[in-house]
Design an enzyme around this catalytic site. Structure first.
Site, mmCIF file in Angstrom:
data_model
loop_
_atom_site.group_PDB
_atom_site.id
_atom_site.type_symbol
_atom_site.label_atom_id
_atom_site.label_comp_id
_atom_site.label_asym_id
_atom_site.label_seq_id
_atom_site.Cartn_x
_atom_site.Cartn_y
_atom_site.Cartn_z
ATOM 1 N N THR A 74 0.910 -1.092 -0.111
ATOM 2 C CA THR A 74 -0.231 0.132 -0.029
ATOM 3 C C THR A 74 0.554 0.920 -0.100
ATOM 4 O O THR A 74 1.733 1.198 0.307
ATOM 5 C CB THR A 74 -0.948 -0.051 1.442
ATOM 6 O OG1 THR A 74 -1.559 1.397 0.928
ATOM 7 C CG2 THR A 74 -0.242 0.173 3.150
ATOM 8 N N ASN A 76 -0.760 3.817 1.022
ATOM 9 C CA ASN A 76 -1.960 5.227 2.063
ATOM 10 C C ASN A 76 -1.056 5.283 3.174
ATOM 11 O O ASN A 76 -0.926 3.799 4.020
ATOM 12 C CB ASN A 76 -2.869 4.373 1.941
ATOM 13 C CG ASN A 76 -4.453 4.926 2.842
ATOM 14 O OD1 ASN A 76 -3.865 5.148 3.829
ATOM 15 N ND2 ASN A 76 -5.453 5.046 2.062
ATOM 16 N N LYS A 79 -3.665 3.461 6.062
ATOM 17 C CA LYS A 79 -3.360 2.590 6.765
ATOM 18 C C LYS A 79 -2.468 1.842 6.985
ATOM 19 O O LYS A 79 -2.265 1.633 8.510
ATOM 20 C CB LYS A 79 -3.135 1.983 4.997
ATOM 21 C CG LYS A 79 -5.060 2.106 4.566
ATOM 22 C CD LYS A 79 -5.066 0.684 3.187
ATOM 23 C CE LYS A 79 -6.271 1.244 2.382
ATOM 24 N NZ LYS A 79 -6.061 0.171 1.228
ATOM 25 N N ASP A 137 -7.767 -4.816 1.089
ATOM 26 C CA ASP A 137 -8.693 -4.105 0.477
ATOM 27 C C ASP A 137 -9.762 -4.367 1.303
ATOM 28 O O ASP A 137 -9.659 -4.991 1.731
ATOM 29 C CB ASP A 137 -8.473 -5.255 -1.182
ATOM 30 C CG ASP A 137 -9.238 -4.488 -2.471
ATOM 31 O OD1 ASP A 137 -9.480 -3.252 -2.400
ATOM 32 O OD2 ASP A 137 -10.815 -4.515 -2.088
ATOM 33 N N PHE A 220 -9.365 8.221 8.394
ATOM 34 C CA PHE A 220 -9.103 8.698 7.704
ATOM 35 C C PHE A 220 -10.259 7.620 6.552
ATOM 36 O O PHE A 220 -11.320 7.816 6.577
ATOM 37 C CB PHE A 220 -7.784 8.470 6.060
ATOM 38 C CG PHE A 220 -7.350 6.857 6.952
ATOM 39 C CD1 PHE A 220 -7.973 5.956 5.787
ATOM 40 C CD2 PHE A 220 -7.047 6.068 7.713
ATOM 41 C CE1 PHE A 220 -7.299 4.738 5.515
ATOM 42 C CE2 PHE A 220 -6.924 5.049 7.830
ATOM 43 C CZ PHE A 220 -7.873 4.053 6.542
ATOM 44 N N GLY A 221 -10.857 8.236 4.927
ATOM 45 C CA GLY A 221 -11.606 7.582 3.979
ATOM 46 C C GLY A 221 -12.578 8.216 4.642
ATOM 47 O O GLY A 221 -12.993 9.617 4.843
ATOM 48 N N TYR A 222 -13.747 7.132 4.486
ATOM 49 C CA TYR A 222 -14.921 7.487 4.842
ATOM 50 C C TYR A 222 -15.490 7.574 6.364
ATOM 51 O O TYR A 222 -16.217 7.389 6.659
ATOM 52 C CB TYR A 222 -15.789 6.112 4.544
ATOM 53 C CG TYR A 222 -15.530 6.364 2.997
ATOM 54 C CD1 TYR A 222 -16.879 7.170 2.528
ATOM 55 C CD2 TYR A 222 -15.027 5.351 2.241
ATOM 56 C CE1 TYR A 222 -16.932 7.133 0.626
ATOM 57 C CE2 TYR A 222 -14.813 5.141 0.755
ATOM 58 C CZ TYR A 222 -16.015 5.891 0.180
ATOM 59 O OH TYR A 222 -16.013 6.553 -0.801
ATOM 60 N N ASP A 223 -14.743 6.936 7.438
ATOM 61 C CA ASP A 223 -14.176 7.659 8.565
ATOM 62 C C ASP A 223 -15.632 8.609 9.538
ATOM 63 O O ASP A 223 -16.585 8.439 10.536
ATOM 64 C CB ASP A 223 -13.290 7.305 9.560
ATOM 65 C CG ASP A 223 -12.264 6.573 9.468
ATOM 66 O OD1 ASP A 223 -12.782 5.232 9.509
ATOM 67 O OD2 ASP A 223 -11.163 6.232 9.667
ATOM 68 N N HIS A 248 -11.957 -2.991 11.406
ATOM 69 C CA HIS A 248 -12.016 -4.396 9.844
ATOM 70 C C HIS A 248 -11.012 -4.557 10.330
ATOM 71 O O HIS A 248 -10.423 -5.636 9.884
ATOM 72 C CB HIS A 248 -12.504 -3.754 9.146
ATOM 73 C CG HIS A 248 -12.285 -2.316 7.942
ATOM 74 N ND1 HIS A 248 -12.241 -1.475 9.252
ATOM 75 C CD2 HIS A 248 -12.578 -1.939 7.367
ATOM 76 C CE1 HIS A 248 -12.287 -0.156 8.288
ATOM 77 N NE2 HIS A 248 -11.927 -0.959 7.675
#
Length: 265
Positions: A74, A76, A79, A137, A220-223, A248
């Site tokens: 990754t 990211n 992550k 993923d 980050f992201g959709y958090d 997750h």
């Protein structure tokens, strides 16, 4: 498990016994030539026993611990921060692709999270054959949106679109939808490819719902739009410790560690 005492016995004791027997047979008849023949035969036997032992027991030799490098496929930064926190108890060097000096454009054309994780791990493993390679993923599934964006979470409404815009787009799609129909989950699949070619995959989820607004500065992201009932807030409002305990990715990484431990790695 790998037993060095057994290896020592196989590679020394047995050849020594054979050597004595051969000397008894050859020396009386061939003298120094016989001794040379015995020496060559004994060395060959030692080599053959060690070769057999290495191949026979190679799949049982511990990898984590004997190898110090795990490359995570990754780039990211968010992550990698989570992964390092979750795997802090392992005595390994954990590197991102960039830190490992690997530059690849990987086409993630799998149909599931598991397939895409394996695609990434296999691609990076070819560039780093001596290391353990892991890849994840992950994505967001919103039930009201028929589990979209799913495996396309990173590319939702455009690959280079900021998550502020992506998050707002999902909120707009759910405008007026009551809480009980806003159920959602984060999904994460972790794939591991070992230097000997073995592959392992885990999959875990974090259940929740989509909130009514963007909230929180962490994660980050959709958090900022994903809420969990346990805390009654978005995962962007949780501390890293709280999130890693229930996330997750945290669960999938811990499951992978358990899976590798069962394989004596």
């Amino acid at each position: 498990p790998h037993d060095k005492n057994k290896e020592f016995m196989l590679s020394t004791t047995i050849p020594a016994i054979v050597s004595v027997g051969l000397n008894v047979l050859f020396l009386p008849h061939f003298g120094f030539i016989g001794a040379a023949i015995v020496s060559v035969l004994t060395e060959s036997l030692v080599w053959l026993i060690q070769l057999y032992y290495t191949r026979h027991y190679l799949r049982e030799v511990p990898i984590i611990g004997s190898m110090t490098k795990i490359i995570f496929a990754t780039g990211n930064a968010g992550k990698m921060r989570e992964i390092r926190d979750i795997m802090a108890d392992l005595d390994v060097e954990l590197l991102s692709m960039k830190e490992a000096g690997i530059k690849l454009d990987i086409v993630e054309d799998g149909k599931t999270f598991e397939e895409n994780a394996l695609i990434k791990a296999r691609a990076v493993s070819k560039e780093a054959p001596g290391a353990i390679v892991m890849a994840d993923d992950s994505g967001l599934e919103v039930d009201y949106l028929h589990k979209k964006p799913g495996i396309y979470s990173a590319r939702f409404i455009g690959e280079d679109i900021s998550y502020d815009i992506k998050n707002q787009a999902i909120l707009d799609l759910l405008a007026g939808v009551p809480k009980e129909k806003r159920t959602a989950r984060f999904v994460c699949s972790i794939a591991a490819v070992l230097p000997d070619g073995r592959e392992f995959v885990t999959r875990e989820t974090m259940e929740g719902y989509i909130g009514g607004k963007i909230a929180g500065e962490n994660g980050f992201g959709y958090d900022p739009i994903f809420c969990v009932e346990k805390y009654g807030c978005t995962t962007a409002e949780l501390s890293e410790e709280q999130k890693n305990e229930i996330s997750h990715r945290g669960k999938a990484l811990r499951a992978m560690k358990e899976k590798l431990a069962k394989e004596n790695l």
